[in-house]
Each structure stands twice: as C-alpha cells, then as structure tokens.
Design an enzyme around this catalytic site. Structure first.
Site, short mmCIF file in Angstrom:
data_model
loop_
_atom_site.label_atom_id
_atom_site.label_comp_id
_atom_site.label_asym_id
_atom_site.label_seq_id
_atom_site.Cartn_x
_atom_site.Cartn_y
_atom_site.Cartn_z
N CYS A 79 8.56 2.35 5.22
CA CYS A 79 7.12 2.48 5.07
C CYS A 79 6.72 2.05 3.67
O CYS A 79 7.39 2.35 2.69
CB CYS A 79 6.65 3.90 5.39
SG CYS A 79 6.43 4.97 3.99
N GLU A 80 5.64 1.30 3.61
CA GLU A 80 5.23 0.73 2.33
C GLU A 80 4.60 1.76 1.40
O GLU A 80 4.39 1.49 0.22
CB GLU A 80 4.29 -0.46 2.53
CG GLU A 80 2.94 -0.11 3.10
CD GLU A 80 2.12 -1.36 3.41
OE1 GLU A 80 2.68 -2.45 3.51
OE2 GLU A 80 0.89 -1.21 3.56
N HIS A 81 4.29 2.93 1.92
CA HIS A 81 3.66 3.96 1.07
C HIS A 81 4.68 4.80 0.33
O HIS A 81 4.40 5.32 -0.75
CB HIS A 81 2.77 4.87 1.92
CG HIS A 81 1.70 4.12 2.64
ND1 HIS A 81 1.43 4.30 3.98
CD2 HIS A 81 0.86 3.15 2.21
CE1 HIS A 81 0.45 3.47 4.34
NE2 HIS A 81 0.10 2.76 3.29
N HIS A 82 5.86 5.00 0.92
CA HIS A 82 6.85 5.90 0.31
C HIS A 82 8.23 5.27 0.16
O HIS A 82 9.14 5.90 -0.35
CB HIS A 82 6.99 7.16 1.17
CG HIS A 82 5.70 7.90 1.36
ND1 HIS A 82 4.90 7.73 2.47
CD2 HIS A 82 5.07 8.80 0.57
CE1 HIS A 82 3.83 8.49 2.36
NE2 HIS A 82 3.90 9.16 1.22
N GLN A 120 3.55 0.86 10.55
CA GLN A 120 3.91 0.61 11.95
C GLN A 120 2.81 -0.15 12.69
O GLN A 120 3.10 -1.00 13.54
CB GLN A 120 4.21 1.95 12.62
CG GLN A 120 4.75 1.79 14.05
CD GLN A 120 5.12 3.12 14.68
OE1 GLN A 120 5.74 3.96 14.04
NE2 GLN A 120 4.71 3.31 15.92
N HIS A 148 9.02 8.79 11.44
CA HIS A 148 8.77 8.44 10.04
C HIS A 148 9.37 9.49 9.11
O HIS A 148 8.95 10.65 9.14
CB HIS A 148 7.26 8.32 9.80
CG HIS A 148 6.66 7.12 10.48
ND1 HIS A 148 6.13 6.07 9.78
CD2 HIS A 148 6.55 6.81 11.80
CE1 HIS A 148 5.70 5.16 10.64
NE2 HIS A 148 5.94 5.58 11.87
N CYS A 150 8.94 9.75 6.06
CA CYS A 150 7.96 10.27 5.09
C CYS A 150 7.17 11.43 5.67
O CYS A 150 6.62 12.24 4.93
CB CYS A 150 7.05 9.16 4.56
SG CYS A 150 6.05 8.37 5.81
ZN ZN Z 1 5.17 6.77 4.40
#
Ligand code: ZN
Length: 190
Positions: A79-82, A120, A148, A150
C-alpha cells in the site's frame, strides 16, 4: 533499479534501524539493510515493466465469444500509504471480440501492477484497462479481494476484514446478467 539505488536503500534501512531503536551492528541484523534492498528490488519490479513486454505478442485471433474467466490469481502488493503489504485473490474475466490472450499472461499483468506501490482500487482499474486496451473485447471484469496489513497490524486492527474492489467495462457494466454470471463463477468452489 541499479546498484546505486540498492546502495542508497541499504543506507536508508540502516538509518531506519537506528531510528527505531535497534543496534544496527547486532549480528542478526547486520546484513538486514542488504537483504531489504534486494527485497525492494523485487517488490518494485513492476516499475521497470510495461504491458507490451509482458504481453509479448501473445494475442491471437479467435472466434470464441464466450466469457473467459481466470479466478483465484494470488496477488501481492504494497500500500502506498504505509508501505505495508496487501494481498489476496484477483478474478479476471473478459468476453472476446475476435481476439484472445494467452491465459498465462493475465497473472503476469496482475503481478506487474502488484509490484508497485498501490491502492487496491487503482490496481483493479489498471488490470481492467490493460485488458481492454490490448484486446478491445466486448467486456472486462476484474474483482480483487485483499487483506491489508495496514488495517490488520495497526490502526483499527481488524484482523478479519477484506477489501473487495471491482472494475466492470462494456457488457459487464451494461448487462446485469453477464455481470451475475461472472460473479457466480468466481464465487463457485473449485
Ligand atoms: Zn495502508
């Protein structure tokens, strides 16, 4: 990713280890920066790939015009956020309009988009758009079911929740019976 990239990542990971309170010279982790750099080379491989290279001319003229479904394709992404993994199953279908694609190419398209930083939703859309571009079929459907890390390891810590995303193009979007046929196929036990 070249040797300089790898070297820079090693340095970043050594800094990370120190910042989280580790002894970066401890025996067990002395080579961790090197291993992590190599792992990232693999996990970000998709940035160096493109659709033409993956497909490699494996598109064939064929009159078959029924639904082609490939289900339960394992996928892995970050995931690009975490920068934490998300992974699960991809289900892909299309209805040919004169052209079919080598079946083994579909999981490879999924892999190419998985080995980049992702959300996703976008990954689902990219897989569908790719097949639509390459085959100009009567329709494309993609469903991804992902877990996920995260969500599961941090934050809300919901261990049993899945995210389902879908992208429907052409007949799958317009015709509810076609869409239902696909959804029935992917929910059937093998
Ligand atoms: Zn994430």
């Amino acid at each position: 990713m070249n040797n300089e990239n790898l070297k820079n990542i090693e340095e970043l990971i050594e800094k990370l280890l120190i910042e989280i309170g580790e002894d970066s010279h401890r025996e067990g982790i002395i080579r961790t920066p090197n291993r992590v750099a190599k792992a990232w080379k693999f996990l970000s491989k998709g940035y160096g790939q493109d659709l033409d290279e993956i497909i490699n001319n494996a598109v064939f003229k064929e009159d078959y015009d029924e639904m082609v479904t490939i289900k339960d394709i394992d996928f892995f992404s970050l995931c690009e956020h975490h920068l934490l993994p998300f992974f699960g199953k991809a289900h892909v279908a299309y209805i040919p309009d004169g052209k079919i694609i080598g079946l083994s190419k579909v999981p490879r398209i999924v892999d190419m988009y998985g080995r980049r930083l992702q959300v996703q939703e976008r990954m689902t859309h990219q897989i569908a758009e790719s097949l639509n571009d390459v085959l100009s079929p009567k329709g494309v459907a993609v469903v991804l079911e992902g877990e996920h890390m995260c969500m599961q390891m941090r934050g809300v810590e919901k261990q049993n929740s899945y995210a389902t995303t879908s992208s429907m193009i052409g007949l799958f979007r317009r015709d509810s019976r076609t869409r239902e046929e696909f959804l029935n196929i992917i929910s059937m036990k093998k």
